[in-house]
Design an enzyme around this catalytic site. Structure first.
Site, short mmCIF file in Angstrom:
data_model
loop_
_atom_site.label_atom_id
_atom_site.label_comp_id
_atom_site.label_asym_id
_atom_site.label_seq_id
_atom_site.Cartn_x
_atom_site.Cartn_y
_atom_site.Cartn_z
N HIS A 185 41.30 48.91 47.09
CA HIS A 185 40.16 49.33 47.89
C HIS A 185 39.06 48.28 47.75
O HIS A 185 39.03 47.52 46.78
CB HIS A 185 39.63 50.68 47.39
CG HIS A 185 40.47 51.85 47.79
ND1 HIS A 185 40.71 52.18 49.09
CD2 HIS A 185 41.13 52.79 47.03
CE1 HIS A 185 41.46 53.28 49.14
NE2 HIS A 185 41.73 53.66 47.90
N CYS A 228 38.94 46.36 51.79
CA CYS A 228 37.92 46.54 52.81
C CYS A 228 36.68 45.69 52.54
O CYS A 228 36.38 45.34 51.42
CB CYS A 228 37.50 48.01 52.90
SG CYS A 228 38.77 49.04 53.58
#
Length: 345
Positions: A185, A228
């Site tokens: 992430h 991300c």
């Protein structure tokens, strides 16, 4: 000039030469034999091959097997006017051009080439599980092992553990090239550890600069980061977001949102799965858009002699065309002094 300049030209332009010369395969064989580049017996063996495409590919393989001097003579032959009249597509093509200052290549000769470390964060304290990331890990390990790297995999590391792991590798890693793949992430400030603390790209890169990692001075260091880089996303079925702030989104965005500039240190390439502020998509059943495309393009273009920057352009083109609702554009920061060609050993 690079000691393998002519060999590399043929290798890098092999597909073009195959398509161009196959039109008149027998004629190019005759000219190569008449120039004394191959023997009459070799000419006979090549002429006996029924398919003209296979005839030309066998010729190119034989020339490359004879070494740099034979390759140089072949390129000189292709520059002749009578050859250019028969094969006009050769005119002004890079395969026969004579640049005044050709870009040199990094020396990649050791086997194994170096180390490829893969850090795959799947399970987090509170963030959504990164389903599909194991497919990325598996494919990366397979491709870089095929390219001649020693592959080392680490899973589910906190930010501090990631930092300590990379600092430790910077003190011991060796070889002609280093590759680091991080799957996690991410937010604007960097890549999330499993504890949701963040490690920045500078902290990822710094252990391998010329001060901290003298074994890799002057050698290429590649970083592929799937995470991300912001919150902007367009939801789509079977896609999740790899952002720590994506809430209940089923869109997996594997983007890393760090403000990175070209580092002062040389020989670095940092390829990111998405542009600043955007999500990076991962299919739950097939893996991430970026990593899966990267692996496909490495398998396709590395044996053809394409350099890594050209491979990444192919990746950019494929990923940017994927998805109907969701769109993604990979980017890379480059501080390379030479071309990097990763031929399978």
């Amino acid at each position: 000039m690079d000691k393998k300049e002519s060999f590399n030209r043929i290798c890098q332009n092999k597909v073009f030469l195959l398509e161009t010369l196959s039109v008149e395969a027998e004629i190019i064989l005759q000219h190569v034999q008449q120039a004394g580049i191959i023997t009459m017996r070799e000419y006979g063996n090549l002429s006996d091959i029924p398919q003209r495409e296979k005839r030309v590919i066998s010729l190119l393989d034989k020339l490359m097997g004879k070494g740099e001097e034979t390759c140089r003579r072949f390129i000189e032959l292709l520059r002749k006017d009578d050859i250019l009249e028969i094969f006009p597509l050769l005119k002004d093509h890079a395969v026969i051009s004579s640049p005044a200052n050709p870009v040199r290549q990094y020396k990649i000769a050791q086997n194994p080439r170096g180390t490829c470390v893969i850090i795959n964060n799947v399970h987090f304290a509170t963030l959504k599980e990164r389903i599909g990331s194991d497919l990325d890990q598996k494919e990366l390990a397979k491709v870089f092992h095929w390219l001649g790297f020693e592959v080392v995999v680490h899973r589910n590391k906190t930010a501090a553990e990631m930092k300590n792991l990379l600092e430790g590798m910077g003190k011991t890693v060796d070889g002609d090239c280093f590759v680091c793949c991080i799957l996690s992430h991410g937010i604007k400030e960097g890549v999330c550890g499993t504890d949701e603390n963040v490690i920045s790209v500078d902290e990822i890169r710094e252990p391998f600069n010329g001060i901290n990692c003298q074994r890799l001075i002057g050698k290429p260091k590649l970083f592929f980061i799937q995470a991300c880089r912001g919150k902007r996303n367009q939801n789509r079925v079977q896609v999740q977001a790899d952002s720590s702030e994506d809430g209940e989104s089923e869109m997996e965005v594997d983007g890393d949102d760090f403000d990175i500039t070209i580092p002062a240190d040389t020989d670095f390439l940092i390829a990111r799965s998405t542009t600043d502020g955007h999500l990076s998509y991962r299919d739950l059943k097939e893996g991430s858009f970026f990593i899966q495309s990267l692996c496909r393009k490495l398998k396709k273009h590395c044996p053809e002699g394409e350099d890594i920057l050209t491979v990444l352009v192919h990746v950019n083109n494929e990923v940017s065309s994927q998805g109907i609702i969701c769109k993604q554009m990979p980017v890379h920061e480059v501080a390379m002094r030479k071309k990097l060609v990763l031929l399978p050993p």
